[in-house]
Design an enzyme around this catalytic site. Structure first.
Site: not given
Length: 666
Positions: A571-573
């Site tokens: 979830w770190h795009s």
């Protein structure tokens, strides 16, 4: 309340960064009108948001607070499609994330190669957003008056100490502050984005938006509203066209247009911001024409340079006396009632933590780097030499211990567990996303690029191997859950063993599982190399530890295959609207934004979210999103002619209903 047709400033996207921008600017001058548009619902006092221990619910595929983007099938993922979740609620990721407080390394922002974005210049803004609620020996790098709270939460699972003892026995030092922007190798008691005084999650919407709207009337909010595109006239962004988040009918879009007198800020996030720009006519002209959009600004970098952190989980059985949240997640009614009651009364207990109590940032030793060269996919050396070697503040891997298993317990055997999750901090792989039509509801052509650079494989394998050795040294350790690990050959010394303590009555000695097995038939199935006599247990002045498992080339191949089949998004795009010169630099081939976050070739249009990062950051990215929001607010204010004290832009303090009268405060 009906919304006006025109505003001074429009912020497109109410995620972590967008809330900061809108809240700060609304407090800059209460004569400025600010509109914040968010596709998801409001999170105002939503108990499924502000109770920290509930966060796994937002990861379910039927979640109403997250959207899921599906990528192309990839040979690098054994033919799988990657799925990347994005927040779909006011506050963005800050409303539903894991609440892990980690910060980027100093060299990360310096590597952006953008004027005004060095760590030295950004440090005041890092301090500006946080209130650090713990004893601190590094006051020069932390903030104590910001709207976002940082603490250990109001509960800590004892497995934290077990984990830190184990990592210490591996030579990973326990440090007081791993988030000092300089330390790239060490272990710590993880801090969390939780308010110590209330036990509530500290999200950007409550801190910046709801706090402001409670006392001022110049900040407008439009939730359940999707941004279609930005309207550009004579080279300037002048308005935003919106549609309902879900259309009433495919042919009934019910569009509405809001005009902006001074500034439009796109803050839709890494996967939405480039699509908004592309639907607005900003991007690669050939791709835009193919999608039926008239090109206005030639910026082929829009949608390129997609990056993430790569995640794998490994799950272990825990001894029966280990404290975990498994019974709570499994749905035990007595446990759930006790936990909910304690949190409601005092803001403490298991609901006041995320269960992720300790973790490490690590860099490989010279011996480990040499070992990588003998592995089947052995391409990491060039990456180490060019990217990591001379920047000791950059960790290669993160891994943390979770006090249980927060997935579907219907898929698990009975018992208690603990989980290691490991993610690669700076992948070399890159992906992209582009619209396929002008329809704002159509899914994009999305390629995550996960693992498409073979330099990423060795550190992913190493993260699994390293964390497994930590697990095997923990008192809680009682075997692996086999289907949550690589499948090794039957006679491999590295083979995993799934041990059901309820039937075998076997207990592990400190640091050594097999030497403690005296009951049941489980030990009779161990290969010879795994039956360790007592003299094979290494002695230390702290505790007994086991020798490291030895992995053959075949074993490493099995771990690599497991990585391909199980690696996923953290979830770190970031990166799809990169801040770089139009023709690019040494980081990216084509830039989208200048250092003041202006879209090249368009006036009055900025982007402010994680998509602006040209290169990766070694942290859970909420801290970087807050920083980008703070920086963007200052840049907009400067563009509007504000300076001096006005740039401090204080925001009010948010108080939940009844919060001030609760009898218990820590």
């Amino acid at each position: 309340m009906s919304l006006p047709e025109e505003f001074d400033i429009i912020v497109c996207g109410g995620g972590s960064a967008g809330c900061v921008v809108a809240g700060r600017l609304a407090n800059l001058d209460h004569n400025l009108t600010v509109l914040l548009i968010e596709a998801g619902e409001s999170n105002l006092n939503n108990p499924w948001v502000f109770r920290p221990g509930i966060y796994p619910r937002n990861m379910k595929l039927d979640s109403k607070t997250a959207s899921f983007y599906e990528s192309r099938p990839s040979k690098w993922l054994a033919g799988r499609k990657a799925v990347v979740p994005c927040a779909h609620i006011l506050g963005g990721g800050s409303s539903i994330n894991f609440m892990m407080y980690t910060r980027a390394s100093a060299s990360d922002y310096d590597d952006f190669q953008a004027e005004g974005w060095t760590t030295k210049e950004l440090l005041p803004l890092m301090k500006k957003h946080e209130t650090y609620q713990r004893p601190c020996h590094n006051k020069e790098v932390h903030g104590f008056e910001g709207p976002i709270k940082v603490s250990f939460g109001n509960y800590t699972y004892p497995i934290k100490d077990d984990f830190l003892r184990a990592t210490d026995s591996q030579g990973i030092p326990t440090v007081d502050d791993l988030e000092d922007l300089q330390t790239g190798h060490g272990a710590e008691h993880w801090l969390k984005w939780i308010n110590r005084d209330t036990g509530r999650r500290s999200d950007s919407a409550h801190a910046y938006i709801h706090a402001t709207r409670a006392v001022h009337s110049n900040l407008y909010l439009a939730c359940n509203t999707k941004v279609d595109k930005v309207i550009i006239k004579d080279g300037r962004a002048v308005a935003v066209r919106t549609v309902p988040t879900k259309p009433l009918h495919p042919k009934q879009l019910n569009t509405r247009t809001f005009k902006a007198r001074k500034q439009i800020v796109v803050s839709g996030g890494t996967l939405s911001s480039p699509l908004i720009l592309q639907r607005s006519g900003i991007g690669d002209p050939e791709k835009l024409k193919a999608a039926g959009v008239e090109p206005i600004v030639d910026l082929p970098g829009v949608g390129l340079n997609f990056q993430d952190h790569y995640l794998t989980f490994s799950v272990y059985r825990a001894k029966p006396e280990t404290e975990s949240f498994d019974d709570f997640v499994r749905g035990d009614p007595e446990v759930q009632k006790r936990v909910f009651d304690e949190w409601a009364l005092k803001g403490t207990g298991p609901l006041a933590t995320n269960g992720i109590e300790a973790g490490v940032k690590i860099r490989p030793t010279e011996e480990e780097l040499k070992e990588f060269e003998n592995w089947p996919t052995s391409h990491f050396k060039s990456g180490w030499e060019s990217y990591f070697k001379n920047k000791p503040d950059k960790p290669v891997m993160h891994y943390s211990v979770i006090a249980g298993w927060f997935g579907d317990h219907m898929l698990m055997p009975p018992g208690k567990f603990f989980t290691m999750f490991h993610f690669l901090e700076y992948p070399f792989s890159r992906g992209s996303t582009h619209i396929k039509s002008a329809n704002p509801y159509e899914t994009p052509d999305f390629d995550t690029g996960f693992m498409n650079d073979e330099r990423d494989m060795a550190p992913m394998v190493w993260g699994y191997v390293k964390s497994r050795e930590t697990a095997r040294r923990m008192d809680a350790y009682a075997g692996e859950v086999e289907n949550m690990h690589p499948f090794f050959d039957y006679d491999s010394p590295a083979r995993c063993y799934d041990m059901d303590l309820a039937t075998t009555k076997a207990y592990a000695l400190p640091g050594n599982l097999t030497a403690g097995i005296t009951h049941g038939s489980w030990s009779s199935h161990l290969p010879k190399a795994e039956k360790l006599p007592s003299d094979n247990i290494l002695s230390s002045n702290k505790r007994d530890v086991r020798e490291d498992l030895q992995y053959s080339k075949r074993d490493i191949e099995q771990v690599e295959e497991w990585v391909k089949r199980h690696v996923e998004s953290t979830w770190h795009s970031l990166g799809t609207c990169s801040m770089a010169p139009r023709e690019g630099n040494s980081i990216v081939k084509h830039g989208v934004l200048d250092p003041r976050l202006n879209v090249h070739g368009v006036k009055g249009l900025k982007v402010a979210d994680l998509s602006v990062c040209p290169d990766n950051v070694g942290c859970n990215t909420y801290s970087t999103a807050l920083l980008i929001g703070e920086k963007a607010a200052v840049l907009v204010a400067e563009d509007l002619g504000y300076s001096g004290e006005a740039l401090e832009m204080k925001v009010p303090t948010y108080h939940a209903p009844g919060e001030l009268t609760l009898p218990f405060r820590l």
